[in-house]
Design an enzyme around this catalytic site. Structure first.
Site, mmCIF file in Angstrom:
data_model
loop_
_atom_site.group_PDB
_atom_site.id
_atom_site.type_symbol
_atom_site.label_atom_id
_atom_site.label_comp_id
_atom_site.label_asym_id
_atom_site.label_seq_id
_atom_site.Cartn_x
_atom_site.Cartn_y
_atom_site.Cartn_z
ATOM 1 C CG PHE A 98 5.867 -4.356 -2.541
ATOM 2 C CD1 PHE A 98 4.618 -4.680 -3.051
ATOM 3 C CD2 PHE A 98 6.470 -5.273 -1.694
ATOM 4 C CE1 PHE A 98 3.987 -5.865 -2.730
ATOM 5 C CE2 PHE A 98 5.858 -6.465 -1.361
ATOM 6 C CZ PHE A 98 4.601 -6.766 -1.872
ATOM 7 C CE LYS A 99 3.648 -7.209 1.026
ATOM 8 N NZ LYS A 99 3.699 -8.322 1.968
ATOM 9 C CG ASP A 100 5.180 2.229 2.275
ATOM 10 O OD1 ASP A 100 4.557 2.000 3.326
ATOM 11 O OD2 ASP A 100 6.412 2.385 2.234
#
Length: 433
Positions: free
Chosen positions: A106-108
């Site tokens: 998700f941190k992309d």
């Protein structure tokens, strides 16, 4: 838009200053002075918009006063070169799949957005190099490293706890080279985070080199994470299932759920939220008692959530003016042991054929236990299960296929700088660079 510190003792900052500094001078976290409410017409038609169109509208509310429209549109559209879809798991529980980006986590979204926004500001300043410090318990390091890889004018130092991230996660930020340096710290995540925070507060170090953070303490990292909650609502609305929508977020440093709460403050019609913890139950205990009592983090199979003093609690506390009853009126909690996480992963695969990663398993289980009649739950599946292949395979008794882009990372050669957890050693290393 101006930004103030959660500690209330630092001068107000512009977006440019808040992004480049990362942390306020009084060690507080930056908060936007106002949170704009989006018009009802946006929500009425949101299910007809693409993810990029939705995100651009939200980005304008956050950043439109400080970044010209076409540049902001390019930043958003470049960031979101992949989807964050919802997938049905059971009749009333859906997975918000946040693992379709370059590093399958998700941190992309936040990392790619921040890299592009920071480069936008650096180009305005000239050619001075900015050094990004980021502490990781797993996915942050890979997302930030890959988001910033090859970006002119930026050097990234990824600090991670030795032996406490999965081998696949480690490969994603230790094999890149170029402008990425991996620092392997003999400690836990909280030690890495402390080194980063102390670096920002050290006057000599900051006079020597320009520092900023790409952890969720940086407004450019955590605010864009609101994008995919709006998208989840849009996709659920298209399915006719958004009226009584509950969102559950597996939570470690609490940047992800804080972004969701900002979305809610902007008018996003989510009924309520659940913060799902692993054995690191500091926030869960706060919800029960009203007392915030940080403690040393405990190592679990959901390692990205192994945080004993979540930084973004300060933002949640500020957002609700320290009113415990206001926090508990919109957020409930859950906490799960490793054995409970394993049981959930095994059962979900057996019952539904859906493979959970250990973090998503906390979110799925919390919804399974806390959903009320008529509600539909959406949980964040924050990383691809293949990033925890050995763990997942052994639990579900099946082989998780490794996506091609993940396998590519594993072919690289590890490059890291080993270091103890003392700040003096870390400072000496940075000054020598």
């Amino acid at each position: 838009m101006r930004y103030y510190s959660t500690n209330g003792k630092a001068p107000m900052a512009t977006l440019h200053e808040a992004v480049v500094k990362g942390l306020a001078g009084d060690r507080g976290l930056y908060m936007p002075e106002t949170i704009k409410t989006l018009p009802q017409s946006f929500f009425d038609n949101i299910d007809k918009l693409s993810f990029q169109e939705i995100a651009f509208t939200v980005a304008q509310a956050f950043f439109g006063e400080d970044v010209n429209e076409e540049d902001l549109r390019k930043i958003v559209y470049d960031t979101l070169s992949f989807d964050c879809p919802v997938a049905r798991v059971t009749e009333n529980i859906y997975s918000l799949e946040l693992f379709h980006g370059p590093t399958l986590a998700f941190k992309d979204v936040g990392a790619r957005f921040m890299a592009r926004l920071l480069q936008y500001f650096i180009r305005q300043e000239g050619n001075e190099e900015v050094n990004v410090l980021v502490a990781t318990s797993g996915d942050t390091g890979s997302a930030v490293a890959n988001g910033f890889l090859g970006v002119d004018g930026i050097h990234v130092y990824v600090l991670y706890p030795k032996g406490k991230v999965s081998k696949i996660q480690e490969c994603q930020f230790t094999t890149l080279g170029k402008n990425i340096t991996a620092v392997e710290v003999d400690g836990v995540f909280d030690d890495c985070q402390a080194l980063v925070k102390n670096a920002f507060m050290d006057e000599e170090l900051n006079n020597h080199m320009k520092l900023t953070s790409a952890n969720s303490i940086n407004v450019a990292r955590f605010l864009p994470q609101a994008f995919y909650y709006f998208n989840a609502y849009a996709r659920m609305k298209a399915l006719g299932k958004a009226d009584e929508m509950v969102v559950c977020v597996p939570s470690g440093n609490f940047g992800n759920i804080t972004a969701a709460l900002f979305g809610h403050r902007m008018g996003l019609p989510i009924k309520r939220f659940i913060a799902a913890n692993n054995a690191n139950d500091i926030f869960y205990n706060y919800l029960q008692t009203g007392k915030y009592e940080p403690k040393a983090s405990r190592q679990t199979i959901a390692n990205a959530m192994d945080v004993g003093d979540p930084s973004n609690f300060a933002r949640i506390y500020d957002l609700y003016k320290g009113d415990h009853s206001a926090v508990t009126s919109i957020i409930s909690g859950a906490t799960y042991s490793d054995d409970m996480i394993r049981e959930t992963m095994r059962q979900c695969y057996a019952d539904n054929g859906y493979i959970l990663d250990p973090h998503g398993a906390c979110g799925y289980r919390a919804l399974s236990e806390q959903l009320k009649a008529g509600e539909t739950g959406v949980f964040c599946e924050t990383a691809h299960p293949a990033k925890f292949k050995d763990t997942v395979d052994s639990i579900i008794g099946a082989e998780v296929e490794i996506p091609e882009r993940l396998a590519a990372f594993m072919k690289g050669e590890k490059q890291s700088v080993e270091m103890g957890k003392s700040f003096a050693e870390f400072k000496e290393y940075l000054i020598s660079r």
